[in-house]
Design a protein around this motif. Structure first.
Motif, PDB file in Angstrom:
ATOM      1  N   GLU A  50      31.279 -26.951  45.870  1.00  0.00           N
ATOM      2  CA  GLU A  50      31.248 -25.648  45.209  1.00  0.00           C
ATOM      3  C   GLU A  50      29.891 -24.972  45.431  1.00  0.00           C
ATOM      4  OE1 GLU A  50      31.753 -23.927  40.638  1.00  0.00           O
ATOM      5  OE2 GLU A  50      32.278 -26.003  41.128  1.00  0.00           O
ATOM      6  N   PHE A  51      28.822 -25.755  45.276  1.00  0.00           N
ATOM      7  CA  PHE A  51      27.493 -25.192  45.482  1.00  0.00           C
ATOM      8  C   PHE A  51      27.271 -24.842  46.952  1.00  0.00           C
ATOM      9  CE2 PHE A  51      23.028 -25.449  46.596  1.00  0.00           C
ATOM     10  CZ  PHE A  51      22.464 -24.600  45.655  1.00  0.00           C
ATOM     11  N   VAL A  52      27.665 -25.727  47.851  1.00  0.00           N
ATOM     12  CA  VAL A  52      27.463 -25.503  49.278  1.00  0.00           C
ATOM     13  C   VAL A  52      28.151 -24.216  49.729  1.00  0.00           C
ATOM     14  CG1 VAL A  52      28.023 -26.364  51.593  1.00  0.00           C
ATOM     15  CG2 VAL A  52      27.080 -27.913  49.873  1.00  0.00           C
ATOM     16  N   GLU A  53      29.360 -23.989  49.277  1.00  0.00           N
ATOM     17  CA  GLU A  53      30.083 -22.772  49.654  1.00  0.00           C
ATOM     18  C   GLU A  53      29.345 -21.521  49.182  1.00  0.00           C
ATOM     19  OE1 GLU A  53      34.477 -20.649  49.009  1.00  0.00           O
ATOM     20  OE2 GLU A  53      34.022 -22.590  48.087  1.00  0.00           O
ATOM     21  N   PHE A  54      28.894 -21.557  47.936  1.00  0.00           N
ATOM     22  CA  PHE A  54      28.199 -20.402  47.370  1.00  0.00           C
ATOM     23  C   PHE A  54      26.865 -20.183  48.076  1.00  0.00           C
ATOM     24  CE2 PHE A  54      25.558 -18.174  44.269  1.00  0.00           C
ATOM     25  CZ  PHE A  54      26.415 -17.185  43.807  1.00  0.00           C
ATOM     26  N   PHE A  55      26.095 -21.252  48.251  1.00  0.00           N
ATOM     27  CA  PHE A  55      24.776 -21.116  48.864  1.00  0.00           C
ATOM     28  C   PHE A  55      24.876 -20.678  50.321  1.00  0.00           C
ATOM     29  CE2 PHE A  55      21.167 -22.531  51.312  1.00  0.00           C
ATOM     30  CZ  PHE A  55      20.112 -22.021  50.576  1.00  0.00           C
ATOM     31  N   ASN A  56      25.790 -21.241  51.070  1.00  0.00           N
ATOM     32  CA  ASN A  56      25.880 -20.917  52.493  1.00  0.00           C
ATOM     33  C   ASN A  56      26.321 -19.477  52.726  1.00  0.00           C
ATOM     34  OD1 ASN A  56      24.942 -23.418  53.188  1.00  0.00           O
ATOM     35  ND2 ASN A  56      26.904 -24.216  53.893  1.00  0.00           N
ATOM     36  N   ASP A  57      27.131 -18.936  51.824  1.00  0.00           N
ATOM     37  CA  ASP A  57      27.491 -17.525  51.921  1.00  0.00           C
ATOM     38  C   ASP A  57      26.237 -16.667  51.761  1.00  0.00           C
ATOM     39  OD1 ASP A  57      29.548 -15.263  51.801  1.00  0.00           O
ATOM     40  OD2 ASP A  57      28.475 -14.978  49.905  1.00  0.00           O
ATOM     41  N   LYS A  90      30.753 -16.441  39.785  1.00  0.00           N
ATOM     42  CA  LYS A  90      29.367 -16.886  39.900  1.00  0.00           C
ATOM     43  C   LYS A  90      28.493 -15.728  40.373  1.00  0.00           C
ATOM     44  CE  LYS A  90      30.694 -21.571  41.250  1.00  0.00           C
ATOM     45  NZ  LYS A  90      32.139 -21.240  41.408  1.00  0.00           N
ATOM     46  N   LEU A  91      27.421 -15.476  39.637  1.00  0.00           N
ATOM     47  CA  LEU A  91      26.468 -14.442  40.030  1.00  0.00           C
ATOM     48  C   LEU A  91      25.219 -15.043  40.658  1.00  0.00           C
ATOM     49  CD1 LEU A  91      26.573 -11.971  36.989  1.00  0.00           C
ATOM     50  CD2 LEU A  91      28.057 -12.075  39.008  1.00  0.00           C
ATOM     51  N   SER A  92      24.851 -16.240  40.217  1.00  0.00           N
ATOM     52  CA  SER A  92      23.628 -16.886  40.699  1.00  0.00           C
ATOM     53  C   SER A  92      23.794 -18.394  40.600  1.00  0.00           C
ATOM     54  CB  SER A  92      22.425 -16.426  39.866  1.00  0.00           C
ATOM     55  OG  SER A  92      21.227 -16.996  40.325  1.00  0.00           O
ATOM     56  N   ALA A  93      23.102 -19.105  41.497  1.00  0.00           N
ATOM     57  CA  ALA A  93      23.168 -20.573  41.489  1.00  0.00           C
ATOM     58  C   ALA A  93      21.813 -21.150  41.849  1.00  0.00           C
ATOM     59  CB  ALA A  93      24.222 -21.067  42.487  1.00  0.00           C
ATOM     60  N   HIS A  94      21.468 -22.266  41.223  1.00  0.00           N
ATOM     61  CA  HIS A  94      20.223 -22.973  41.498  1.00  0.00           C
ATOM     62  C   HIS A  94      20.512 -24.441  41.780  1.00  0.00           C
ATOM     63  CE1 HIS A  94      17.906 -19.982  38.692  1.00  0.00           C
ATOM     64  NE2 HIS A  94      18.224 -19.439  39.846  1.00  0.00           N
ATOM     65  N   SER A  95      19.712 -25.038  42.640  1.00  0.00           N
ATOM     66  CA  SER A  95      19.711 -26.494  42.764  1.00  0.00           C
ATOM     67  C   SER A  95      18.307 -26.982  42.437  1.00  0.00           C
ATOM     68  CB  SER A  95      20.124 -26.950  44.169  1.00  0.00           C
ATOM     69  OG  SER A  95      19.125 -26.664  45.116  1.00  0.00           O
ATOM     70  N   TYR A  96      18.242 -28.218  41.939  1.00  0.00           N
ATOM     71  CA  TYR A  96      16.972 -28.788  41.507  1.00  0.00           C
ATOM     72  C   TYR A  96      16.799 -30.200  42.033  1.00  0.00           C
ATOM     73  CZ  TYR A  96      16.505 -24.923  38.247  1.00  0.00           C
ATOM     74  OH  TYR A  96      16.369 -23.667  37.708  1.00  0.00           O
ATOM     75  N   TRP A 108      14.677 -25.879  43.835  1.00  0.00           N
ATOM     76  CA  TRP A 108      14.817 -26.114  45.270  1.00  0.00           C
ATOM     77  C   TRP A 108      15.516 -24.948  45.959  1.00  0.00           C
ATOM     78  CZ3 TRP A 108      18.475 -30.205  47.898  1.00  0.00           C
ATOM     79  CH2 TRP A 108      18.164 -30.289  49.255  1.00  0.00           C
ATOM     80  N   GLN A 109      16.802 -24.768  45.679  1.00  0.00           N
ATOM     81  CA  GLN A 109      17.567 -23.709  46.337  1.00  0.00           C
ATOM     82  C   GLN A 109      18.043 -22.703  45.291  1.00  0.00           C
ATOM     83  OE1 GLN A 109      20.095 -26.854  47.420  1.00  0.00           O
ATOM     84  NE2 GLN A 109      19.886 -26.522  49.613  1.00  0.00           N
ATOM     85  N   SER A 110      18.066 -21.440  45.692  1.00  0.00           N
ATOM     86  CA  SER A 110      18.523 -20.389  44.792  1.00  0.00           C
ATOM     87  C   SER A 110      19.358 -19.401  45.586  1.00  0.00           C
ATOM     88  CB  SER A 110      17.322 -19.674  44.154  1.00  0.00           C
ATOM     89  OG  SER A 110      17.740 -18.640  43.283  1.00  0.00           O
ATOM     90  N   ALA A 111      20.471 -18.957  45.015  1.00  0.00           N
ATOM     91  CA  ALA A 111      21.355 -18.033  45.725  1.00  0.00           C
ATOM     92  C   ALA A 111      22.002 -17.074  44.752  1.00  0.00           C
ATOM     93  CB  ALA A 111      22.435 -18.808  46.482  1.00  0.00           C
ATOM     94  N   SER A 112      22.297 -15.861  45.241  1.00  0.00           N
ATOM     95  CA  SER A 112      22.998 -14.857  44.447  1.00  0.00           C
ATOM     96  C   SER A 112      24.297 -14.488  45.143  1.00  0.00           C
ATOM     97  CB  SER A 112      22.146 -13.595  44.283  1.00  0.00           C
ATOM     98  OG  SER A 112      20.943 -13.886  43.630  1.00  0.00           O
ATOM     99  N   GLY A 113      25.294 -14.063  44.352  1.00  0.00           N
ATOM    100  CA  GLY A 113      26.576 -13.675  44.916  1.00  0.00           C
ATOM    101  C   GLY A 113      26.520 -12.319  45.595  1.00  0.00           C
ATOM    102  N   ARG A 114      27.461 -12.073  46.509  1.00  0.00           N
ATOM    103  CA  ARG A 114      27.553 -10.769  47.160  1.00  0.00           C
ATOM    104  C   ARG A 114      28.010  -9.740  46.132  1.00  0.00           C
ATOM    105  NH1 ARG A 114      30.128 -10.683  51.743  1.00  0.00           N
ATOM    106  NH2 ARG A 114      30.289 -12.916  52.103  1.00  0.00           N
ATOM    107  N   ASN A 115      27.998  -8.475  46.525  1.00  0.00           N
ATOM    108  CA  ASN A 115      28.435  -7.432  45.608  1.00  0.00           C
ATOM    109  C   ASN A 115      29.842  -7.737  45.112  1.00  0.00           C
ATOM    110  OD1 ASN A 115      26.049  -6.090  46.050  1.00  0.00           O
ATOM    111  ND2 ASN A 115      26.888  -4.725  47.609  1.00  0.00           N
TER     112      ASN A 115
END
Length: 202
Positions: A50-57, A90-96, A108-115
Motif C-alpha cells: 500500500e505504501f509502495v504504490e502511494f510513494f511510487n506514484d 490518502k492525502l499524505s504518507a510517511h515512512s520512518y 525517511w520517506q514522505s509523499a503526497s497524493g495527486r490532485n
C-alpha cells in the motif's frame, strides 16, 4: 556504536503536547487545527504494498527514485508507515526508520497524493503537517524520545533545500550535529536511505 557526523533537526518527544505545540510556528498550529476540523484523520499501518504504490506514484511525478516491496521488507520492524486520510483517500504518507535502543525515530520517506477531485489543494499540505504532529504523538506514546526530521542542509545551495529546512524548523526542533549517536543497525539504515535518495524530504 559508530561515529557518524551530519546535521539534522530533532524534536524532543519527552515534552508535553502543550510544550510541543507552543514550539511550532503559529501557521503550523493553525494548519494542524484546520486539517483536523476539515475531517483529516491519521492512521498507522504495516501494509508495505500500500505504501509502495502511494510513494511510487509521488516519486514518478517528482522525478525521485522509487522504492520497492522487497527493499522495505528487508527492513522488517525497523520501518513504520503512517497516513493522513480524508474521506477514505490518502492525502499524505510517511515512512520512518526506528532506532529502539536509542529511542530515536527518523523521518525517511514522505509523499503526497495527486490532485484529488473534490479536495481543496491546500488541505493536502495541511494534512501533511497534521501527520507529522500525530506521528510525534504516536512515537512518544511508544517510548521514543527523539523525533529526527531526517537531515538538515547547512548553507543550502538551492531554494528547494532552503524551503525544506524552513519546513522542518517550523516545528520548533533544534538543529544539531550528529556524532557518536546512532547504533550500527541505524547507521546502516541511514546509509541505505541516502543511497536511494529518499532521506530528508518534508
Amino acid at each position: 556504536m559508530k561515529e557518524s557526523r551530519s546535521w539534522t533537526i530533532e524534536n524532543d518527544l519527552t515534552l508535553s503536547e502543550e510544550e510541543t505545540l507552543a514550539a511550532y510556528t503559529k501557521s503550523i498550529r493553525q494548519q494542524i487545527r484546520q486539517a483536523r476540523e476539515g475531517g483529516v484523520i491519521v492512521v498507522f499501518a504495516k501494509e508495505i504494498s500500500e505504501f509502495v504504490e502511494f510513494f511510487n506514484d509521488f516519486a514518478a511525478r517528482h522525478n525521485l527514485n522509487p522504492t520497492s516491496i522487497r527493499r522495505l521488507e528487508e527492513l522488517g520492524d525497523d520501518c513504520l508507515f503512517s497516513y493522513a486520510v480524508y474521506e477514505g483517500q490518502k492525502l499524505s504518507a510517511h515512512s520512518y526508520l526506528v532506532d529502539r535502543p536509542n529511542k530515536i525515530v527518523r523521518s525517511w520517506q514522505s509523499a503526497s497524493g495527486r490532485n484529488i477531485e473534490g479536495v481543496d489543494k491546500s488541505l493536502v499540505g495541511k494534512a501533511n503537517k497534521l501527520l507529522h504532529h500525530e506521528d510525534m504523538k504516536y512515537f512518544k506514546s511508544q517510548g521514543f524520545e527523539v523525533y529526527d526530521f531526517g537531515g538538515y542542509t547547512i548553507d543550502p545551495p538551492t531554494d528547494s533545500l532552503a524551503g525544506i529546512n524552513t519546513f522542518k524548523a517550523s516545528f520548533g526542533g533544534k538543529v544539531v550535529e550528529c556524532k557518536d549517536y546512532y547504533s550500527y543497525p541505524f547507521v546502516f539504515l541511514k546509509w541505505l536511505g541516502g543511497l536511494f535518495g529518499l532521506v530528508g524530504r518534508g
